[in-house]
Enzyme design. Structure first.
Site, PDB file in Angstrom:
ATOM      1  N   ASP A  29       5.593  -5.446   9.361  1.00  0.00           N
ATOM      2  CA  ASP A  29       6.730  -5.030  10.196  1.00  0.00           C
ATOM      3  C   ASP A  29       6.789  -5.847  11.477  1.00  0.00           C
ATOM      4  O   ASP A  29       7.878  -6.204  11.945  1.00  0.00           O
ATOM      5  CB  ASP A  29       6.608  -3.537  10.539  1.00  0.00           C
ATOM      6  CG  ASP A  29       6.936  -2.651   9.340  1.00  0.00           C
ATOM      7  OD1 ASP A  29       7.613  -3.136   8.407  1.00  0.00           O
ATOM      8  OD2 ASP A  29       6.505  -1.493   9.340  1.00  0.00           O
ATOM      9  N   THR A  69      -0.530   7.671  -1.249  1.00  0.00           N
ATOM     10  CA  THR A  69      -1.822   7.610  -1.956  1.00  0.00           C
ATOM     11  C   THR A  69      -2.762   6.570  -1.347  1.00  0.00           C
ATOM     12  O   THR A  69      -3.959   6.583  -1.609  1.00  0.00           O
ATOM     13  CB  THR A  69      -1.608   7.217  -3.424  1.00  0.00           C
ATOM     14  OG1 THR A  69      -1.078   5.876  -3.456  1.00  0.00           O
ATOM     15  CG2 THR A  69      -0.631   8.151  -4.125  1.00  0.00           C
ATOM     16  N   ASP A  90       1.455  -2.365  12.133  1.00  0.00           N
ATOM     17  CA  ASP A  90       1.781  -2.826  10.774  1.00  0.00           C
ATOM     18  C   ASP A  90       2.145  -4.311  10.839  1.00  0.00           C
ATOM     19  O   ASP A  90       3.179  -4.697  11.396  1.00  0.00           O
ATOM     20  CB  ASP A  90       2.949  -2.016  10.211  1.00  0.00           C
ATOM     21  CG  ASP A  90       3.168  -2.321   8.738  1.00  0.00           C
ATOM     22  OD1 ASP A  90       3.041  -1.395   7.926  1.00  0.00           O
ATOM     23  OD2 ASP A  90       3.456  -3.499   8.409  1.00  0.00           O
ATOM     24  N   ARG A 103       0.858  -1.180   0.000  1.00  0.00           N
ATOM     25  CA  ARG A 103       0.000   0.000   0.000  1.00  0.00           C
ATOM     26  C   ARG A 103       0.898   1.236   0.000  1.00  0.00           C
ATOM     27  O   ARG A 103       1.665   1.437   0.924  1.00  0.00           O
ATOM     28  CB  ARG A 103      -0.888  -0.040   1.244  1.00  0.00           C
ATOM     29  CG  ARG A 103      -1.958   0.983   1.259  1.00  0.00           C
ATOM     30  CD  ARG A 103      -2.847   0.804   2.466  1.00  0.00           C
ATOM     31  NE  ARG A 103      -2.213   1.294   3.678  1.00  0.00           N
ATOM     32  CZ  ARG A 103      -2.849   1.506   4.818  1.00  0.00           C
ATOM     33  NH1 ARG A 103      -4.148   1.236   4.882  1.00  0.00           N
ATOM     34  NH2 ARG A 103      -2.227   1.957   5.878  1.00  0.00           N
TER      35      ARG A 103
HETATM   36  O1  LIG Z   1      -6.681  -2.519   3.218  1.00  0.00           O
HETATM   37  P1  LIG Z   1      -5.508  -1.694   2.864  1.00  0.00           P
HETATM   38  O2  LIG Z   1      -5.711  -0.235   3.206  1.00  0.00           O
HETATM   39  O3  LIG Z   1      -5.061  -1.863   1.443  1.00  0.00           O
HETATM   40  O4  LIG Z   1      -4.304  -2.123   3.815  1.00  0.00           O
HETATM   41  C1  LIG Z   1      -4.037  -3.453   4.102  1.00  0.00           C
HETATM   42  C2  LIG Z   1      -2.751  -3.893   3.494  1.00  0.00           C
HETATM   43  O5  LIG Z   1      -1.665  -3.239   4.161  1.00  0.00           O
HETATM   44  C3  LIG Z   1      -0.752  -4.217   4.633  1.00  0.00           C
HETATM   45  O6  LIG Z   1       0.228  -4.491   3.704  1.00  0.00           O
HETATM   46  P2  LIG Z   1       1.449  -3.477   3.434  1.00  0.00           P
HETATM   47  O7  LIG Z   1       1.083  -2.493   2.362  1.00  0.00           O
HETATM   48  O8  LIG Z   1       1.896  -2.881   4.723  1.00  0.00           O
HETATM   49  O9  LIG Z   1       2.554  -4.406   2.812  1.00  0.00           O
HETATM   50  P3  LIG Z   1       3.457  -5.504   3.550  1.00  0.00           P
HETATM   51  O10 LIG Z   1       2.576  -6.708   3.735  1.00  0.00           O
HETATM   52  O11 LIG Z   1       4.567  -5.729   2.602  1.00  0.00           O
HETATM   53  O12 LIG Z   1       3.915  -4.938   4.860  1.00  0.00           O
HETATM   54  C4  LIG Z   1      -1.622  -5.416   4.869  1.00  0.00           C
HETATM   55  O13 LIG Z   1      -0.905  -6.615   4.990  1.00  0.00           O
HETATM   56  C5  LIG Z   1      -2.568  -5.368   3.705  1.00  0.00           C
HETATM   57  O14 LIG Z   1      -2.052  -5.986   2.550  1.00  0.00           O
HETATM   58  O1  LIG Z   2      -3.542  -1.270  10.483  1.00  0.00           O
HETATM   59  C1  LIG Z   2      -2.982  -1.621   9.424  1.00  0.00           C
HETATM   60  C2  LIG Z   2      -3.377  -1.119   8.171  1.00  0.00           C
HETATM   61  C3  LIG Z   2      -2.722  -1.545   7.061  1.00  0.00           C
HETATM   62  N1  LIG Z   2      -1.710  -2.442   7.184  1.00  0.00           N
HETATM   63  C4  LIG Z   2      -1.312  -2.917   8.387  1.00  0.00           C
HETATM   64  O2  LIG Z   2      -0.385  -3.723   8.456  1.00  0.00           O
HETATM   65  N2  LIG Z   2      -1.953  -2.488   9.474  1.00  0.00           N
HETATM   66 MG   LIG Z   3       3.121  -3.576   5.978  1.00  0.00          MG
END
Ligand SMILES: O=P(O)(O)OC[C@H]1O[C@H](OP(=O)(O)OP(=O)(O)O)[C@H](O)[C@@H]1O
Ligand SMILES: O=c1cc[nH]c(=O)[nH]1
Ligand SMILES: [Mg+2]
Length: 209
Positions: free
Chosen positions: A203, A108, A200, A104
């Site tokens: 993370d 944006t 997150d 994400r």
């Molecule tokens: O519903 P949304 O607003 O799209 O957010 C949720 C997304 O955000 C996180 O991923 P992230 O973008 O942090 O990527 P990552 O798994 O690589 O940490 C999570 O694991 C989802 O995929």
């Molecule tokens: O709360 C949140 C939202 C998006 N992605 C995450 O990992 N946590």
């Molecule tokens: Mg993430």
């Protein structure tokens, strides 16, 4: 409209509480995400068809149930979705696995795709898409669309924590997809993080912050 199944089982709720706590480090976080995913998979697969077969116990012949050869696939949304994969595979070890790489964009909030590899026979499979967090729903909705473009038989979405906004988005964009979650939280904050959430997920799984 897709249904939302929230898991109120005490074991799931207990483990989710430990997972949410900021005191929980990556090792324990991974273990808990894995255990919760296994427990959830037990319910998510409840509607698998069964068929009767004849077997012989050491005592006598009997008719008994087996899963009716349903072809399944599990699709984690990278990266955080990987934290749920092994937990589901423990119960469905013969499922094929597809991967969708999405992150994400922090400014944006739009999902950016960087990887997609799905089983070639996806059109014969029922899929479980896994990602711990359903926040705005942008990532889930985009992943579900990539998958649908390849015509799977059916799709379920499984997460650990969902925001009402994300549920609404998936229900609007993908009314045929049921959502399975361990919790529905209150809202999103100004950075579109789930409140109270667990932070997150990626993370916390991998210790990258
Ligand atoms: O519903 P949304 O607003 O799209 O957010 C949720 C997304 O955000 C996180 O991923 P992230 O973008 O942090 O990527 P990552 O798994 O690589 O940490 C999570 O694991 C989802 O995929
Ligand atoms: O709360 C949140 C939202 C998006 N992605 C995450 O990992 N946590
Ligand atoms: Mg993430």
């Amino acid at each position: 409209m897709g249904e939302v199944f929230t898991f109120d089982h005490p074991l799931i709720q207990h483990k989710l509480t430990l997972l949410r706590s900021k005191e929980t480090g990556p090792k324990e976080f991974r273990e808990l995400a894995d255990e919760i995913s296994t427990l959830m998979a037990y319910e998510v697969t409840r509607d698998m068809p069964i068929r009767e077969v004849e077997i012989e116990t050491p005592i006598q012949t009997m008719k008994a149930n087996k899963i009716a050869g349903k072809k399944l696939g599990i699709v984690p949304i990278l990266r955080a979705g990987l934290g749920m994969l092994d937990g589901v595979l423990k119960l469905i070890p013969t499922a094929k696995v597809g991967h969708i790489g999405l992150y994400r964009d922090p400014d944006t909030l739009e999902p950016v795709e960087y990887y997609c590899k799905l089983p070639t026979d996806i059109n014969e499979r029922d899929l479980i898409v896994v990602d711990p967090m359903l926040a705005t729903g942008g990532s889930a909705s985009a992943a579900l669309q990539f998958i649908k473009d390849r015509n799977p038989r059916g799709i379920k979405f499984m997460c650990l924590v969902a925001a009402p906004e994300g549920i609404e988005r998936v229900q609007k964009d993908h009314p045929d997809v049921d959502i399975f979650t361990a919790a529905v939280d209150e809202k999103l904050n100004d950075h579109a993080y789930i409140v109270p959430g667990l932070g997150d997920a990626g993370d916390r799984l991998y210790g990258t912050k």
